[in-house]
Structure formats: structure tokens, C-alpha cells
Design a protein around this motif. Structure first.
Motif, PDB file in Angstrom:
ATOM      1  N   UNK A  80      40.485  41.918  47.251  1.00 30.46           N
ATOM      2  CA  UNK A  80      39.335  42.795  47.026  1.00 30.46           C
ATOM      3  C   UNK A  80      39.052  43.564  48.309  1.00 30.46           C
ATOM      4  N   UNK A  81      38.654  44.834  48.175  1.00 33.99           N
ATOM      5  CA  UNK A  81      38.452  45.645  49.382  1.00 33.99           C
ATOM      6  C   UNK A  81      37.123  46.383  49.400  1.00 33.99           C
ATOM      7  N   UNK A  82      36.616  46.810  48.249  1.00 36.37           N
ATOM      8  CA  UNK A  82      35.376  47.584  48.211  1.00 36.37           C
ATOM      9  C   UNK A  82      34.471  47.050  47.105  1.00 36.37           C
ATOM     10  N   UNK A  83      33.160  47.154  47.339  1.00 32.27           N
ATOM     11  CA  UNK A  83      32.135  46.842  46.337  1.00 32.27           C
ATOM     12  C   UNK A  83      32.273  45.420  45.806  1.00 32.27           C
ATOM     13  N   UNK A  84      32.673  44.499  46.676  1.00 26.27           N
ATOM     14  CA  UNK A  84      32.894  43.123  46.249  1.00 26.27           C
ATOM     15  C   UNK A  84      31.599  42.448  45.831  1.00 26.27           C
ATOM     16  N   UNK A  85      31.480  42.151  44.553  1.00 23.39           N
ATOM     17  CA  UNK A  85      30.258  41.544  44.017  1.00 23.39           C
ATOM     18  C   UNK A  85      30.287  40.043  44.279  1.00 23.39           C
ATOM     19  N   UNK A  86      29.274  39.499  44.974  1.00 20.44           N
ATOM     20  CA  UNK A  86      29.276  38.065  45.265  1.00 20.44           C
ATOM     21  C   UNK A  86      29.368  37.222  43.992  1.00 20.44           C
ATOM     22  N   UNK A  87      30.171  36.188  44.065  1.00 23.62           N
ATOM     23  CA  UNK A  87      30.374  35.291  42.925  1.00 23.62           C
ATOM     24  C   UNK A  87      30.356  33.848  43.424  1.00 23.62           C
ATOM     25  N   UNK A  88      30.427  32.913  42.495  1.00 19.09           N
ATOM     26  CA  UNK A  88      30.407  31.491  42.835  1.00 19.09           C
ATOM     27  C   UNK A  88      31.794  31.067  43.314  1.00 19.09           C
ATOM     28  N   UNK A  89      32.110  31.454  44.544  1.00 19.27           N
ATOM     29  CA  UNK A  89      33.417  31.155  45.134  1.00 19.27           C
ATOM     30  C   UNK A  89      33.210  30.567  46.520  1.00 19.27           C
ATOM     31  N   UNK A  90      33.885  29.444  46.779  1.00 17.98           N
ATOM     32  CA  UNK A  90      33.831  28.820  48.098  1.00 17.98           C
ATOM     33  C   UNK A  90      35.026  29.274  48.926  1.00 17.98           C
ATOM     34  N   UNK A 219      42.301  48.669  41.323  1.00 16.74           N
ATOM     35  CA  UNK A 219      41.880  48.311  39.976  1.00 16.74           C
ATOM     36  C   UNK A 219      40.469  47.731  40.065  1.00 16.74           C
ATOM     37  N   UNK A 220      39.703  47.883  38.992  1.00 19.05           N
ATOM     38  CA  UNK A 220      38.337  47.374  38.951  1.00 19.05           C
ATOM     39  C   UNK A 220      38.314  46.002  38.311  1.00 19.05           C
ATOM     40  N   UNK A 221      37.631  45.075  38.961  1.00 17.86           N
ATOM     41  CA  UNK A 221      37.523  43.710  38.474  1.00 17.86           C
ATOM     42  C   UNK A 221      36.696  43.657  37.186  1.00 17.86           C
ATOM     43  N   UNK A 222      36.752  42.516  36.530  1.00 16.41           N
ATOM     44  CA  UNK A 222      35.991  42.336  35.298  1.00 16.41           C
ATOM     45  C   UNK A 222      34.486  42.409  35.521  1.00 16.41           C
ATOM     46  N   UNK A 223      34.027  42.201  36.766  1.00 17.46           N
ATOM     47  CA  UNK A 223      32.588  42.280  37.024  1.00 17.46           C
ATOM     48  C   UNK A 223      32.062  43.708  37.009  1.00 17.46           C
ATOM     49  N   UNK A 224      32.967  44.683  36.877  1.00 16.60           N
ATOM     50  CA  UNK A 224      32.558  46.077  36.783  1.00 16.60           C
ATOM     51  C   UNK A 224      32.307  46.770  38.108  1.00 16.60           C
ATOM     52  N   UNK A 225      32.471  46.058  39.230  1.00 18.97           N
ATOM     53  CA  UNK A 225      32.197  46.621  40.550  1.00 18.97           C
ATOM     54  C   UNK A 225      33.327  46.410  41.549  1.00 18.97           C
ATOM     55  N   UNK A 226      33.795  45.184  41.664  1.00 24.22           N
ATOM     56  CA  UNK A 226      34.756  44.846  42.712  1.00 24.22           C
ATOM     57  C   UNK A 226      36.057  45.611  42.541  1.00 24.22           C
ATOM     58  N   UNK A 227      36.488  46.285  43.602  1.00 23.14           N
ATOM     59  CA  UNK A 227      37.749  47.020  43.586  1.00 23.14           C
ATOM     60  C   UNK A 227      38.806  46.215  44.329  1.00 23.14           C
TER      61      UNK A 227
END
Length: 257
Positions: A80-90, A219-227
Motif C-alpha cells: 500500500x502506498x497512498x490513502x492507506x485506511x487504518x485497519x485491524x492489523x498488527x 489498484x484500489x483496495x476493497x476498503x475503497x480508499x487504500x491504493x
């Protein structure tokens, strides 16, 4: 809209920039293997509120995103490089993390991003990629003198990125900033010198070289923001907000020592 700030607004921009730079360094110092991206988001929310600032992201809607962003910082990991939407990831050892933050304070916004490797496992190619974006940013800033053109900045950035062998995407790049987060002029990460808007004292620019290791396609992630990179390769992104002054460019988003 291209906005030229007056001396009072420029003084406020320095405060906004110092806040953004300071928050990013605080977040970096807190981040470790096992840190959850949602915790970084909540730390950011608290730090912005403590300073009396306003998030530029939480209610932000754009044509390239789906609905309000809903978070306080962009957290982009690995591919991921742009507009990374925070998610439940450690975060794991060796993850390449980019934190991208924009905050408004006293009516003026500032925007910056840092990329760094979490933990002890630092792949040389990741270090090289981060360093390249930092060098490209430094060259772009050096070119941002009164009377220069936007194309001069783009050329300076692109020369460094291309020489290091990275493909360059021109869909997203730097931008004007001031009373709002995203303004004209657009600053591509490659371009022709002598072209575009002529730089004037009072102009704020957010310059942001970013690269993907082996592709220029997103490509755009399923969250609609993360590129993300279309190939799944690693990425890096470095950004500062600068002011064009009579004496040359001034970096506003450096962390205060």
C-alpha cells in the motif's frame, strides 16, 4: 484555486507544520512490532485534539475514495502506498509503514508523510527505496525558489526517482495547500522544466515523492480508499509542506528538536 498566504497566515502555517511534523515523529517513536494500525489512528486523534487542531481526513470525501475517509491518519503497509485506511492489523517485523497526516490548526492546513521499517529486519531494497524518496523530496524542495515553475520541481523530483530505476506514476502527486488540504497547483513527480505555474512568495506546497518498486500501476483496495501496487511490490512515500518565501523554500513540517 491557488492561494497566496499573507504574513499572518504564513505564521500560522508554521505552527500547523510543526504540529504535523511533531505528531508524525511521536507516532514513529511509539510504533513497534505488534502495534495495531487502529491504535495509531486513535493516538493521532488524541494528539490532534490535545493541540486544538482539526483532522483534514476524518470527514474527507473525494472522487477517488468511497465515502468519508473516517480516520485520522493514513497508514499504508508494504504494497500500500497512498490513502492507506487504518485497519485491524498488527505490524510485523520488517513491515514497511508509511504514515501520512494532514491537520488544520488556526485555519491553515499542513500535510506530511514518512516511510520507515518496523522492527529490526530491514531489507536493503526497502531502505534504498525510502532513501530515494527522501533524496527526491530534498531536490524538489531545492528547486522551489521564487520565479521557478512547477515543472522545475517536478523535473527535480523525477530525475532522482528515474535515476534510481523506479517507474513513476503521475496520477497522484504534490499539491497546493492552505486554508484547505488539497488545492491547485498539482505537482507531478516528473515533468518538464520551465512549465506550469510560476512560484510566488506566500504559496504553500505539499511535495510528495512516492514510488512502487517495479510498477507505476495502482489498484484500489476493497476498503475503497487504500491504493496498492498492482504487482504486490513494496512502496515508499515521503512528504513535506513547504512555504515559498523571498529567501527560498522553507520546510514547515520538520519535527522540532
Amino acid at each position: 484555486m491557488i492561494e497566496i498566504l499573507d504574513p499572518r497566515q504564513l505564521a500560522q502555517a508554521k505552527e500547523s507544520g510543526a504540529l504535523v511534523g511533531g505528531i508524525l515523529q511521536t507516532l514513529k517513536s511509539r510504533t513497534a512490532v505488534g502495534t495495531n494500525l487502529l491504535d495509531i489512528d486513535q493516538w493521532t486523534k488524541a494528539l490532534i485534539a490535545e493541540a486544538g487542531g482539526q483532522s483534514c481526513y476524518v470527514d474527507y470525501e473525494a472522487s477517488f475514495g468511497r465515502g468519508p475517509f473516517g480516520h485520522y491518519i493514513c497508514t499504508a503497509v508494504n504494497d500500500a502506498v497512498l490513502h492507506g485506511k487504518p485497519s485491524d492489523y498488527q505490524l510485523a517485523d520488517g513491515d514497511l509503514l508509511t504514515l501520512d497526516l494532514a491537520v488544520s490548526l488556526g485555519g491553515i492546513a499542513a500535510d506530511a508523510a514518512i516511510s520507515f521499517i518496523v522492527g529490526e529486519s530491514k531489507a536493503p531494497e526497502d531502505v534504498a527505496m525510502i532513501t530515494t524518496t527522501e533524496r527526491a523530496l530534498a531536490e524538489g524542495i531545492a528547486a522551489a525558489v521564487p520565479g521557478a515553475k512547477i515543472g522545475d520541481i517536478s523535473r527535480a523530483i523525477g530525475t532522482v526517482l528515474s535515476a534510481a530505476g523506479y517507474p513513476i506514476n503521475t496520477e497522484f502527486g504534490g499539491h497546493g495547500i492552505g486554508s484547505t488540504m488539497h488545492q491547485d497547483p498539482h505537482v507531478s513527480n516528473t515533468g518538464r522544466p520551465g512549465r506550469g505555474y510560476k512560484l510566488r512568495p506566500g504559496l504553500l506546497l505539499a511535495l510528495e515523492p512516492w514510488v512502487m518498486q517495479d510498477t507505476a500501476e495502482l489498484i484500489t483496495d476493497e476498503d475503497g480508499w487504500t491504493l496498492r501496487s498492482v504487482t504486490g511490490c513494496r512502496t515508499a512515500h515521503t512528504e513535506h509542506t513547504i512555504a515559498i518565501t523571498d529567501n527560498g523554500p522553507e520546510i514547515l513540517t520538520k519535527a522540532q528538536s
